[in-house]
Enzyme design. Structure first.
Site, PDB file in Angstrom:
ATOM      1  N   HIS A 191       0.803  -1.238  -0.127  1.00 32.70           N
ATOM      2  CA  HIS A 191      -0.027   0.129  -0.074  1.00 32.70           C
ATOM      3  C   HIS A 191       0.879   1.184  -0.140  1.00 32.70           C
ATOM      4  O   HIS A 191       1.777   1.304   0.315  1.00 32.70           O
ATOM      5  CB  HIS A 191      -0.994  -0.180   1.125  1.00 32.70           C
ATOM      6  N   CYS A 218      -0.349   1.161  13.718  1.00 33.05           N
ATOM      7  CA  CYS A 218       0.892   0.934  12.655  1.00 33.05           C
ATOM      8  C   CYS A 218       1.192   2.355  12.142  1.00 33.05           C
ATOM      9  O   CYS A 218       0.376   3.357  12.331  1.00 33.05           O
ATOM     10  CB  CYS A 218       0.604   0.064  11.832  1.00 33.05           C
TER      11      CYS A 218
END
Length: 696
Positions: A67, A181
């Site tokens: 991503h 994260c």
């Protein structure tokens, strides 16, 4: 919004043959380009590869989710491929990856698509769902599997909300969790889903706060934390830990939560955990410090300071510009002189408030650099260092009177200073006001403050536990403020003070030698070196001194057209045009070379046009602070050339400030505007050539 709103039929390619990780990435990016999700393929690929360098996005179970969040993304979207034979994608569990989803997110504020992406991540935790996708034969079948699973998940969520929380056996602990994260897109939600699913299997319940890109979801309340028996912190970035003081806590990573949720929940429910005690610091990132280069750490800390400083620059700078506008509309553009911006109560108020906001920018910059390095204990020390950088050292004398009572006692007749006090009096404290180190000194102060606190933490690590409470409220601030005060007052500020004295002498010599063009070049360049700092101020003070000299010459009978008087006004014109170039040049670069700037930087282009037009050079400071090695040389060259051209053209300025609002006092104003625009475009083009894209 559904998952299939982001994942289109044309964005799916099944049973692909790919030799390695790079081939898989290329195949996924090609699909993004095909469905129109990208506006810059190469830049997006750089964002994807930069994310992979931080750690593999192959989460195990045969799944990889590369991503990227980038300006190169035209619209949010997802692409998917399957590689039934599997490839080595550096998976966390060491197994080949067969199912790939690539997420493309725009570099903008969080939006609805992030909710959808988080749902996709949680669905992938079901191994049977992932297996069905790998075995799908057509894109239509692939999408129908996702639709069916999403509908099932939505129904479960609705039933969960409608039903009361099931009663737990008395022996079971009340569990909470937090996952986070760095990107907040994939691992945050997968870790949360793993914990929630495993807890459900074990007959337990757990509420997990997800700190994602769209903000925190399912935020833990104070009452829930107070009632909790154990808390699992599965995070790869720093979070606020103060609220968990006195609770039993497990601190781990999202990787551990994804691959060993049962072990974590079992430990939290069955074992006596270590009680967490807040010491004024945030939790440490679970990512190894070795994963970050020294340059990356420097950049991260610096950007923390810049991002907090930016609102002060923008808010204060525009208020000052409005003050100039008010006085211009009132007809004081040509007659306000040194009081321009303070001619009316309204303009004076705007300039006062704006000036206070601008005055806070260097302390805030230094404070939040230190905060990023050493957490909360660094904040006070950084602020003090920044204040010393922006204010300079105090003066021993105010006119003929001592500024401090002890001066009379120690410097009076028959009471000479001893050696140590002589050193302090003559070196740390000056009466020439030339000890302001500006934003460059603020950057140094921030890093010094953070380092000081880290050293103090190490030195006090062996203190008895009974003294833990006084370290953040007494030892760190007392020792830290003293040390930063010594370093700034005796090293950084005096050194820059000596530099300023030398610069002023040099400028005076050039003016006396009638080297007007060279003087214009140097004055213009000086305005762009530290953007309102001591070098900038040295040039500006020299210019205002030249205006005073012109006034004295005319009082003695000189005409406004006399060469000596004109030279004074030429110097002031070069100074102002040099100060107007950096913000405008950066604004132009943001439009011409968007890949070289972050989204938040690009959004300030209008603000920088306003500030540059108002002769507020400080608008360029956030850019110079974030990337000084590339930005400062570009602004220096552009401003120097603008100052040189202004002097060659013979442009004059009779007002000490105001930008476009005092162009009525500019001689040869069309050529003056030309010099300004040439310098600004040179700065912009240089930035486009030498500044690295934001993804690098």
């Amino acid at each position: 919004m559904k998952i299939t709103d982001l994942l289109k039929k044309d964005g799916i390619n099944l049973k692909v043959s790919a030799a390695d990780q790079n081939a898989a990435i290329d195949a996924l990016i090609e699909l993004h380009e095909k469905v129109g999700n990208l506006n810059n393929v190469s830049a997006f690929k750089k964002a994807i590869l930069a994310r992979e360098e931080k750690g593999s996005t192959a989460i195990g179970m045969g799944i990889a989710v590369p991503h990227g969040k980038s300006f190169a993304v035209a619209k949010a979207g997802v692409t998917a491929i399957t590689i039934p034979e599997g490839i080595d994608y550096k998976s966390l569990d060491g197994n080949p990856s067969k199912l790939f989803f690539m997420i493309a997110a725009p570099d903008t504020a969080a939006d609805t698509h992030l909710e959808v992406l988080s749902k996709l991540m949680t669905l992938l935790m079901d191994s049977s769902f992932a297996k069905k996708l790998i075995e799908a034969n057509t894109p239509d079948e692939f999408l129908s599997i996702i639709d069916a699973k999403e509908a099932e998940k939505d129904k479960e969520e609705a039933e969960k909300k409608a039903a009361a929380a099931p009663a737990k056996a008395p022996s079971n602990k009340k569990l909470l969790g937090v996952t986070a994260c760095p990107t907040g897109i994939a691992h945050t939600f997968m870790a949360a889903e793993a914990l929630e699913l495993k807890a459900k299997e074990m007959g337990l319940s757990i509420k997990v706060e997800k700190d994602g890109s769209a903000g925190a979801k399912d935020v833990l309340t104070a009452d829930e934390i107070a009632a909790a028996d154990a808390i699992i912190i599965a995070c790869d970035k720093n979070i606020d830990m103060e609220r968990f003081d006195g609770k039993e806590v497990i601190i781990t990573s999202t990787k551990e939560a994804i691959h060993n949720p049962e072990g974590l929940i079992k430990k939290a429910n069955e074992e006596k955990l270590e009680v967490y005690h807040f010491t004024g610091t945030k939790s440490a990132s679970m990512s190894s410090a070795a994963d970050e280069t020294l340059g990356r750490k420097f950049y991260k800390h610096l950007m923390n300071g810049v991002s907090h400083m930016l609102p002060f620059v923008i808010g204060g700078g525009i208020l000052i510009a409005l003050a100039f506008l008010v006085d211009t509309v009132a007809g004081y553009g040509a007659t306000g002189g040194g009081n321009f911006g303070n001619m009316l109560p309204l303009s004076s108020f705007l300039k006062y408030v704006g000036g206070l906001a601008m005055g806070l920018m260097v302390p805030v910059l230094a404070g939040y650099i230190a905060y990023s390095i050493a957490d909360r204990p660094g904040l006070a020390v950084g602020f003090v260092g920044g204040m010393l950088a922006s204010s300079g050292n105090a003066a021993l004398f105010s006119g003929d009177a001592p500024a401090f009572p002890w001066v009379t006692r120690l410097m009076g007749e028959g009471a000479p200073l001893d050696g140590f006090n002589t050193f302090i009096g003559n070196f740390a404290f000056t009466n020439n006001g030339a000890t302001v180190s500006g934003f460059l000194g603020g950057i140094a102060a921030g890093f010094l403050a953070g380092g000081i606190i880290l050293v103090l933490k190490k030195l006090t690590a062996g203190f008895p536990k009974s003294l833990e409470g006084i370290k953040p409220v007494l030892i760190y601030p007392l020792c830290g403020v003293f040390i930063i005060g010594v370093l700034m007052s005796f090293i950084l500020n005096p050194i820059i003070g000596l530099i300023n004295v030398g610069l002023s002498a040099m400028l005076t010599a050039l003016q006396a030698a009638n080297l007007i063009a060279v003087l214009g070049l140097i004055l213009g360049a000086m305005m762009a070196i530290d953007m309102g700092g001591p070098i900038n101020k040295a040039a500006y003070v020299f210019g205002t001194g030249m205006l005073g000299t012109a006034q004295v010459l005319m009082e003695k009978g000189a005409e406004a057209s006399d060469p000596a008087v004109v030279a004074c006004y030429i110097a002031m014109a070069s100074i102002m045009v040099g100060g107007m170039v950096p913000p405008v040049g950066i604004a132009i670069a943001c439009k011409l070379f968007p890949s070289k700037f972050t989204e938040s930087e690009r959004e300030t282009w209008i603000t920088n046009i306003v500030m540059g037009s108002s002769f507020i050079t400080e608008g360029a400071i956030p850019f110079a602070a974030a990337d000084p090695a590339h930005v400062i040389p570009c602004t220096l060259v552009g401003s120097g050339i603008a100052g040189l051209l202004s002097a060659i053209f013979g442009c004059t300025l009779m007002a000490p400030h105001g930008g476009v609002f005092v162009f009525a006092t500019v001689g040869k104003w069309p050529l003056y505007i030309l010099a300004w625009l040439i310098g600004s475009f040179i700065t912009a083009v240089m930035l486009g050539l030498i500044k690295k894209p934001v993804n690098k």
